[in-house]
Design a protein around this motif. Structure first.
Motif, PDB file in Angstrom:
ATOM      1  N   TRP A 153     115.544 -46.483 -86.633  1.00 30.08           N
ATOM      2  CA  TRP A 153     115.299 -47.704 -85.969  1.00 30.08           C
ATOM      3  C   TRP A 153     116.283 -48.744 -86.985  1.00 30.08           C
ATOM      4  O   TRP A 153     116.543 -48.485 -87.889  1.00 30.08           O
ATOM      5  CB  TRP A 153     113.983 -48.154 -86.032  1.00 30.08           C
ATOM      6  N   LYS A 158     114.875 -56.352 -85.223  1.00 32.57           N
ATOM      7  CA  LYS A 158     113.554 -56.801 -85.202  1.00 32.57           C
ATOM      8  C   LYS A 158     113.068 -57.920 -85.914  1.00 32.57           C
ATOM      9  O   LYS A 158     111.946 -58.468 -85.639  1.00 32.57           O
ATOM     10  CB  LYS A 158     112.532 -55.670 -86.015  1.00 32.57           C
ATOM     11  N   HIS A 167     107.608 -52.917 -81.086  1.00 34.92           N
ATOM     12  CA  HIS A 167     107.522 -51.695 -80.380  1.00 34.92           C
ATOM     13  C   HIS A 167     107.967 -51.477 -79.199  1.00 34.92           C
ATOM     14  O   HIS A 167     107.714 -50.427 -78.474  1.00 34.92           O
ATOM     15  CB  HIS A 167     105.877 -51.585 -80.476  1.00 34.92           C
ATOM     16  N   TYR A 289     112.410 -40.545 -77.260  1.00 34.63           N
ATOM     17  CA  TYR A 289     112.297 -41.584 -78.051  1.00 34.63           C
ATOM     18  C   TYR A 289     112.215 -40.913 -79.728  1.00 34.63           C
ATOM     19  O   TYR A 289     112.846 -41.535 -80.716  1.00 34.63           O
ATOM     20  CB  TYR A 289     110.793 -42.418 -78.212  1.00 34.63           C
ATOM     21  N   LYS A 290     111.482 -39.898 -79.998  1.00 33.63           N
ATOM     22  CA  LYS A 290     111.491 -39.405 -81.332  1.00 33.63           C
ATOM     23  C   LYS A 290     112.498 -38.601 -81.813  1.00 33.63           C
ATOM     24  O   LYS A 290     112.861 -38.087 -82.755  1.00 33.63           O
ATOM     25  CB  LYS A 290     110.204 -38.526 -81.348  1.00 33.63           C
TER      26      LYS A 290
HETATM   27  C1  HEM Z   1      98.145 -50.871 -86.306  1.00 30.86           C
HETATM   28  C2  HEM Z   1      99.500 -51.122 -86.638  1.00 30.86           C
HETATM   29  C3  HEM Z   1     100.577 -50.310 -86.027  1.00 30.86           C
HETATM   30  C4  HEM Z   1     100.570 -49.144 -85.118  1.00 30.86           C
HETATM   31  C5  HEM Z   1      99.491 -48.404 -84.678  1.00 30.86           C
HETATM   32  C6  HEM Z   1     102.057 -48.671 -85.160  1.00 30.86           C
HETATM   33  C7  HEM Z   1     102.468 -47.697 -84.221  1.00 30.86           C
HETATM   34  C8  HEM Z   1     103.489 -47.083 -84.193  1.00 30.86           C
HETATM   35  C9  HEM Z   1     104.149 -45.832 -83.659  1.00 30.86           C
HETATM   36  C10 HEM Z   1     102.905 -44.833 -82.799  1.00 30.86           C
HETATM   37  C11 HEM Z   1     105.259 -45.694 -83.854  1.00 30.86           C
HETATM   38  C12 HEM Z   1     106.217 -44.688 -83.161  1.00 30.86           C
HETATM   39  C13 HEM Z   1     106.516 -43.881 -84.422  1.00 30.86           C
HETATM   40  C14 HEM Z   1     106.799 -42.633 -84.127  1.00 30.86           C
HETATM   41  O1  HEM Z   1     107.986 -42.141 -83.684  1.00 30.86           O
HETATM   42  O2  HEM Z   1     105.856 -41.665 -84.315  1.00 30.86           O
HETATM   43  C15 HEM Z   1     105.731 -47.176 -84.494  1.00 30.86           C
HETATM   44  C16 HEM Z   1     106.963 -47.514 -84.293  1.00 30.86           C
HETATM   45  C17 HEM Z   1     107.587 -48.484 -85.123  1.00 30.86           C
HETATM   46  N1  HEM Z   1     106.655 -49.631 -85.708  1.00 30.86           N
HETATM   47 FE1  HEM Z   1     104.586 -49.612 -85.524  1.00 30.86          FE
HETATM   48  N2  HEM Z   1     102.778 -49.794 -85.603  1.00 30.86           N
HETATM   49  C18 HEM Z   1     102.018 -50.416 -86.205  1.00 30.86           C
HETATM   50  C19 HEM Z   1     102.258 -51.600 -87.062  1.00 30.86           C
HETATM   51  C20 HEM Z   1     103.672 -51.714 -87.331  1.00 30.86           C
HETATM   52  C21 HEM Z   1     104.071 -52.957 -88.291  1.00 30.86           C
HETATM   53  C22 HEM Z   1     103.106 -54.095 -88.922  1.00 30.86           C
HETATM   54  C23 HEM Z   1     105.518 -52.892 -88.160  1.00 30.86           C
HETATM   55  C24 HEM Z   1     106.214 -53.802 -88.916  1.00 30.86           C
HETATM   56  C25 HEM Z   1     105.930 -55.002 -89.638  1.00 30.86           C
HETATM   57  C26 HEM Z   1     105.801 -51.782 -87.301  1.00 30.86           C
HETATM   58  C27 HEM Z   1     107.092 -51.453 -87.110  1.00 30.86           C
HETATM   59  C28 HEM Z   1     107.489 -50.470 -86.323  1.00 30.86           C
HETATM   60  C29 HEM Z   1     108.912 -50.084 -86.039  1.00 30.86           C
HETATM   61  C30 HEM Z   1     110.147 -50.865 -86.645  1.00 30.86           C
HETATM   62  C31 HEM Z   1     108.774 -49.067 -85.457  1.00 30.86           C
HETATM   63  C32 HEM Z   1     110.146 -48.306 -84.827  1.00 30.86           C
HETATM   64  C33 HEM Z   1     110.525 -48.785 -83.580  1.00 30.86           C
HETATM   65  C34 HEM Z   1     111.701 -48.470 -82.915  1.00 30.86           C
HETATM   66  O3  HEM Z   1     112.195 -47.371 -82.915  1.00 30.86           O
HETATM   67  O4  HEM Z   1     112.684 -49.242 -82.405  1.00 30.86           O
HETATM   68  N3  HEM Z   1     104.631 -51.134 -86.893  1.00 30.86           N
HETATM   69  N4  HEM Z   1     104.710 -48.188 -84.619  1.00 30.86           N
END
Ligand code: HEM
Length: 324
Positions: A153, A158, A167, A289-290
């Motif tokens: 990513w 972001k 997300h 996506y993954k």
């Molecule tokens: C309860 C909190 C959160 C949950 C449940 C969550 C869940 C997820 C999940 C399931 C993914 C996909 C990852 C995968 O490939 O398996 C993801 C991606 C991501 N998350 Fe979160 N996340 C949370 C909080 C955050 C926070 C606080 C940040 C940053 C400050 C963040 C930044 C990102 C980024 C940058 C991606 C990749 C997005 C992309 O591919 O463009 N997440 N998150």
């Protein structure tokens, strides 16, 4: 000097059966906030390389987040010094990492400017990547990060975004979890931090996987049935912690990445079966996506062989050392 490093935890977070994204947040014991592993030097060397060669890919912030980042830096330093005083010490306004022979200033210069951003300094102390959420105009937005090991990513895209916007590229995530994530952040207090796990299967063990073209080209994916499969495909697990800070009300999201070749499951048929099942159940858009669509059938074939006990006489089953 005492060695503070410990073996990698054996996280196996994939779930068999029908796919859905899960919050799966657990209360965090603060003693276990930061994890220093046997691979500390290897990963800190890699971070230095990334920061020297691709600084702007790995460190990006919106203007004015120094107060939040300084609160985070001071908290990480307090934590390191209290848990591992053999390695870390604070003296004369600087933090010393005696193990690495490095030191960094903990305060801005006399004119109020930082020679290096405090979030970047914090990232130079620990294996974790750091992402900061800050409060702006009454909502929490992505204030920046020190992310040397992104899992495909792009940090800069972001900046300034809300959680739902961050997300947005994650197939089905907002559909399934936007409300629960927002509720979670609204309730998150500085007294009760949390952690969770994420996982993927990759064709490389190189931690540095940004999307801006600066990552190494991964080796070719083995064909279905290729006996070298378990040494050429990797389980990549992210251990993420979430903690709010009382003075500036920011939230720090830490990401510690663990990568192991699939061969570590060679004598674990139940885990192999569960991972094969989780891969088989990923909807096409989520697998895309993954970025595991191309390698999924190769991985599943090998994992199913292990699960059915047909892997006897296969390749070396020991956990091999990382090469990058
Ligand atoms: C309860 C909190 C959160 C949950 C449940 C969550 C869940 C997820 C999940 C399931 C993914 C996909 C990852 C995968 O490939 O398996 C993801 C991606 C991501 N998350 Fe979160 N996340 C949370 C909080 C955050 C926070 C606080 C940040 C940053 C400050 C963040 C930044 C990102 C980024 C940058 C991606 C990749 C997005 C992309 O591919 O463009 N997440 N998150």
């Amino acid at each position: 000097m005492t060695d503070v490093r410990r073996m990698a935890p054996d996280y196996q977070p994939y779930v068999a059966g029908t796919f859905r994204w899960r919050l799966a947040l657990r209360p965090l014991d603060l003693d276990d906030w930061i994890q220093i592993g046997h691979d500390y030097d290897h990963e800190m060397d890699r971070k230095s390389w990334v920061l020297d060669n691709h600084h702007d890919t790995a460190v990006a912030v919106i203007p004015g987040v120094e107060p939040e980042a300084a609160e985070v830096l001071h908290s990480i330093v307090d934590h390191l010094v209290s848990l591992w005083p053999e390695w870390f010490e604070v003296r004369d306004g600087r933090v010393f990492n005696h193990h690495r022979g490095e030191s960094f200033s903990l305060f801005p210069d006399g004119d109020g400017s930082w020679a290096e951003h405090p979030l970047s300094i914090a990232g130079r102390l620990v294996q974790e990547d750091l992402a900061l959420l800050v409060e702006r105009d009454g909502r929490m937005v992505f204030g920046g990060g020190s992310v040397c090991f992104p899992n495909r990513w792009d940090l800069t895209s972001k900046l300034g975004l809300s959680m739902a916007e961050v997300h947005a590229p994650v197939s089905r995530l907002n559909e399934q979890l936007e409300g629960p994530i927002d509720d979670f952040f609204a309730r998150l207090s500085d007294e009760r931090p949390f952690w969770r796990l994420g996982w993927g299967v990759l064709d490389t063990d190189d931690l540095y996987q940004p999307l801006d073209g600066t990552a190494s080209v991964p080796p070719p994916i083995p064909n279905v049935g290729d006996p070298s499969t378990p040494d050429r495909l990797f389980l990549r697990v992210e251990r993420e912690t979430l903690r709010r800070f009382p003075r500036t009300n920011c939230i720090l999201f830490t990401i510690r990445t663990y990568i192991r070749p699939l061969s570590h499951l060679a004598d674990r048929p139940e885990d192999a079966s569960r991972l094969a099942d989780a891969l088989a159940n990923l909807p096409d858009d989520v697998a895309d996506y993954k970025k595991i669509t191309e390698l999924s059938s190769t991985a599943q074939h090998w994992l199913n062989e292990v699960a059915s006990g047909r892997n006897i006489g296969g390749p070396d089953t020991s956990i091999s050392e990382r090469t990058t």
